[in-house]
Design an enzyme around this catalytic site. Structure first.
Site, PDB file in Angstrom:
ATOM      1  N   LYS A  28       0.855  -1.184   0.000  1.00 11.85           N
ATOM      2  CA  LYS A  28       0.000   0.000   0.000  1.00 11.85           C
ATOM      3  C   LYS A  28       0.892   1.236   0.000  1.00 11.85           C
ATOM      4  CE  LYS A  28      -4.082  -2.016   0.420  1.00 11.85           C
ATOM      5  NZ  LYS A  28      -5.193  -1.811  -0.514  1.00 11.85           N
TER       6      LYS A  28
ATOM      7  N   ASP B 163      -0.522  -0.393  -4.412  1.00 14.95           N
ATOM      8  CA  ASP B 163      -1.951  -0.042  -4.400  1.00 14.95           C
ATOM      9  C   ASP B 163      -2.123   1.284  -3.666  1.00 14.95           C
ATOM     10  OD1 ASP B 163      -4.711   0.109  -4.329  1.00 14.95           O
ATOM     11  OD2 ASP B 163      -5.020  -1.743  -3.189  1.00 14.95           O
TER      12      ASP B 163
ATOM     13  N   LYS C  28     -13.186  -7.944  -7.370  1.00 16.81           N
ATOM     14  CA  LYS C  28     -13.595  -8.289  -6.006  1.00 16.81           C
ATOM     15  C   LYS C  28     -15.058  -8.673  -6.076  1.00 16.81           C
ATOM     16  CE  LYS C  28     -10.423  -5.347  -3.394  1.00 16.81           C
ATOM     17  NZ  LYS C  28     -10.298  -4.072  -2.650  1.00 16.81           N
TER      18      LYS C  28
ATOM     19  N   GLY D 211      -9.095  -8.754  -2.375  1.00 17.65           N
ATOM     20  CA  GLY D 211      -9.612  -9.185  -1.079  1.00 17.65           C
ATOM     21  C   GLY D 211     -10.069  -8.003  -0.246  1.00 17.65           C
TER      22      GLY D 211
END
Ligand code: OSB
Ligand code: MG
Length: 368
Positions: free
Chosen positions: A164, A189, A263, A291
């Site tokens: 992240k 991300d 997702k 997820g």
């Protein structure tokens, strides 16, 4: 198939360690779980991926509760199902609220597969016997902590690292990971933390050969992403921006991304996820399964959908022990040499650990 009884559980599970993204930190995972029963007492399980706060998307556990109780459950109890795909039309006139729909639709798919005596993966048309998986690592306090996390998950066998990032915790982190671990499969991300004005900064990531950068720009954008993609060598992968097969078509037509994170919750269920998969496969666009820090039940659904052939990149479906001291399924989801073996029993293919399920249940309601 008639569904005669639905149990809605409010669950609470403590994560082994807090998970931080550019939009916030999760320590205690609260979510809704659904049990859908047929006339013979068979049960299918589904999990809502809506969180307590509307920071990833606009849904919350409470909006999901409202939609389920007042709209989706009554429609479901009245309907006679030929197939779980019925949910597309049955819920189609209710706008958005994808995670609420997916939770119930997932339970219906599990129940349907159990009645057919078929593993959910097979019922969905999947053919893999094992799936390649990666791990998503939250924002850390400093780069040294991030390097420790990467090292730990690499030695656990995960096939790609996703980290992240956010403004102020981005290029230096990626540079440090490359320096320490070389050419490992690596991606970032941003969870919508940047704007097109940051294009110069995001371009600096090109030299690190990332597999992709996930959702750099606004959660409702596909226009600026197309502009950004035209300037970047790194493929853009969209997460938050894609809710429907039409969103996916438009994003691909515009060149807003070259990869899609599917997702199940975000797109309204397994049937919709499969439709997006089919579109991407026809266009030779790789997809992977994202997820939402799911319990074993949502995780089992993710394992099943990942067996479809177009899921060619390692997903975020990590092992149960990456999140929980004890999961609510038996056996737990385990990762061996970077793969999860797809269960062969009917339905989601894992047993629910009833004692653990009850221990994590805050409250429950029954509808018939
Ligand atoms: O953007 O993919 C995301 C978790 C919560 C909300 C959004 C995201 C995530 C993850 C974690 O990246 C994926 C996982 O391990 O379940
Ligand atoms: Mg994401």
């Amino acid at each position: 198939m008639k569904i005669v009884r639905i149990v809605l559980r409010h669950m609470s599970m403590t994560l082994k360690s807090p998970f931080t993204t550019s939009f916030g930190t999760t320590t205690e995972k609260e979510f809704l779980l659904i049990e859908a029963y047929d006339e013979d007492g068979r049960v299918g399980y589904g999990e809502s991926t809506a969180m307590v706060s509307p920071f990833y998307n606009e849904e919350t556990m409470k909006t999901n509760h409202h939609l389920l109780r007042d709209f989706l459950i009554p429609l479901t109890l009245r309907h006679t199902f030929a197939h779980p795909d019925d949910c597309i039309e049955l819920y189609g006139h209710i706008r958005k609220n994808m995670m609420a729909k997916a939770a119930l639709e997932g339970a219906i798919w599990d129940l349907y597969a159990k009645r057919m005596g078929s593993p959910l993966a097979q019922a969905l048309g999947g053919d893999k016997t094992k799936i390649a998986v990666g791990v998503s690592i939250g924002i850390q306090d400093n780069i040294a902590d991030m390097l420790k996390q990467v090292e730990q998950y690499l030695s656990a066998g995960y096939q790609r690292m996703k980290v992240k990032v956010k403004p102020g915790f981005d290029v230096d982190v990626i540079a440090a990971i490359r320096k320490e671990f070389g050419a490992i499969p690596l991606m970032a991300d941003a969870n919508s933390a940047y704007t097109l004005d940051d294009a110069h900064l995001l371009k600096r990531l090109d030299e690190y050969g990332l597999m992709m950068i996930e959702q750099p720009l606004a959660s409702d954008d596909i226009i600026d992403h197309a502009q950004l993609q035209a300037q970047l060598q790194t493929p853009i992968c969209l997460d938050e921006s894609i809710h429907t097969v039409e969103d996916a078509r438009k994003a691909l037509d515009l060149g807003s991304c070259r990869i899609i994170n599917i997702k199940v919750g975000r797109v309204g269920g397994l049937s919709h996820a499969k439709a997006i998969h089919d579109l991407c496969q026809a266009r030779q666009v790789p997809v992977w399964c994202g997820g939402m820090l799911e319990s074993g039940i949502g995780r089992a659904h993710n394992v099943a959908i990942t067996t479809l052939p177009g899921f060619t990149l390692p997903g975020d479906t990590s092992g149960s022990n990456r999140y929980w001291h004890e999961d609510i399924i038996e056996p737990e989801v385990t990762v061996e040499n970077g793969f999860i073996h797809v269960p062969t029993q009917a339905g989601i293919g894992y047993q629910v650990n009833q004692k653990r399920l009850d221990a994590c249940t805050v409250s429950s309601e029954t509808y018939r």
